[in-house]
Design an enzyme around this catalytic site. Sequence first.
Site, PDB file in Angstrom:
ATOM      1  CG  ASN A   7      -1.935   1.036   1.249  1.00 44.46           C
ATOM      2  OD1 ASN A   7      -1.803   2.038   0.547  1.00 44.46           O
ATOM      3  ND2 ASN A   7      -2.967   0.857   2.052  1.00 44.46           N
ATOM      4  NE  ARG A  99      -5.602   2.870  -1.117  1.00 46.58           N
ATOM      5  CZ  ARG A  99      -5.298   4.034  -0.556  1.00 46.58           C
ATOM      6  NH1 ARG A  99      -4.212   4.176   0.145  1.00 46.58           N
ATOM      7  NH2 ARG A  99      -6.110   5.057  -0.690  1.00 46.58           N
ATOM      8  CG  HIS A 187     -11.544   6.706   1.044  1.00 43.49           C
ATOM      9  ND1 HIS A 187     -12.115   7.833   1.580  1.00 43.49           N
ATOM     10  CD2 HIS A 187     -10.240   6.774   1.335  1.00 43.49           C
ATOM     11  CE1 HIS A 187     -11.179   8.560   2.160  1.00 43.49           C
ATOM     12  NE2 HIS A 187     -10.027   7.933   2.025  1.00 43.49           N
ATOM     13  NE  ARG A 248      -7.081  14.864   1.189  1.00 44.28           N
ATOM     14  CZ  ARG A 248      -7.318  13.565   1.011  1.00 44.28           C
ATOM     15  NH1 ARG A 248      -8.366  13.162   0.324  1.00 44.28           N
ATOM     16  NH2 ARG A 248      -6.504  12.668   1.516  1.00 44.28           N
ATOM     17  CD  GLU A 391      -8.209   1.285   3.070  1.00 43.81           C
ATOM     18  OE1 GLU A 391      -7.503   1.595   4.066  1.00 43.81           O
ATOM     19  OE2 GLU A 391      -8.512   2.098   2.192  1.00 43.81           O
TER      20      GLU A 391
END
Length: 405
Positions: A7, A99, A187, A248, A391
């Site tokens: 990842n 990923r 996501h 963000r 994940e």
Amino acid sequence: MKILVMNAGSSSQKSCLYDLPADALPAAAPAPLWRGSVDWTAQADAAEIAVSTRHGASLQESVPGEPRSDAVERLLKTLWMGETAVIAKPAEIEIVGHRVVHGGTEYRDSVRVTEDVKGAIARLSMFAPIHNPANLQGIEAIEQALGNVPQVAVFDTAFHATLPQAATVYPIPYEWYEKGVQRYGFHGISHRYCAQRAAQLLGRAPQSLRLIICHLGNGASLSAVKGGECVNTTMGFTPLEGLMMGTRSGSIDPSILIHLMRQHGQSADDLDRLLNKESGMAGLSGVSADMRQIDRAIAQGNDRAQLALEVYLYRLRFHIGAMLPSLGGLDALVFTAGIGENAPALRASACQGFEFLGLAVDAVKNVRSPHDIDIATSDSAVRILAIHTQEDWAIAQDCWHLAHS
Ligand code: ADP
């Protein structure tokens, strides 16, 4: 069956090794044999390697930061060399899953990495300029270290490939849509995992469920999942759209950018930094992007931290509400990722205003909740779940399935 998961982020490479039975996948995620990471943020020209194994061995070391591939190679060697070795030789690794942030509209599922797939990841770097090159570097580092072991790309955008067209097209001139300017969503690996896990926890078929999944970490997004398919999400062309996040802004009036450019001479790079790194909880509170620090500052009477939390919650509820018509009803609201899993007060506040749906948080279960439980009252018409997102495990499962196909 040894499956390595990679990842890669903008400034880190996280990795873990699973040892899975070849005949059937376990129902729940087993603990990985080995976990490792390279972090390029701690020092200017060095990388920090950290490794731990299921048997309790660990290692921490500083290595030169450049070239990055050398640091990744060093990380991988800890799998078969030294105290942290969990395999005898690299050839024991049967398959490697990565990923990959952007799969464009081409990739609706996980795929074996081929030259074509690598070409597509490189081409899509135009839309994910930080992440896709890092993901490609991870794939190439594996080629260097492990030769031609099968590799799998698991895309963060893929779960959103089922969005109806009206949800993906921006109301700007059509030519831009033809040039790829559209909503992709991100996501997806986490949203897909949580949708499946929610069905498992509720003992229901995914096809029968209408879910809103709130992935609330440093980055944050919602998805609306109907019958196992994603029908709406808050992130769009980039992971900047939608919810307010750690650093963000989430969605703002685009004219603010025009104003800042015209009146304040801000460049594209300035705006990129402002919206991605200097906004959100950090920018508004002036305290931190970290929700725990925000909570502490509020407890000490910091008004801006309080305001930042109120804006965060306002926007979270606003977007949860916006997911409802795509579903036509709601069976479960799911909270996941760092904040969703660990901040009960925030979960309870996020539910305020939705009582008209018959949704009720059980105050006791909510604060005591370990992961993966239902925190709604027994008579709540909508279940509320806190799920630990996994994940890496989702990526390992895709590798397992592809290896068996
Ligand atoms: P990333 O998006 O980088 O994977 P995570 O999912 O790890 O991020 O989430 C990081 C966020 O989770 C941070 O804002 C952090 O403050 C928050 N978080 C972690 N633990 C807690 C906690 N106990 N209470 C509130 N927030 C928490």
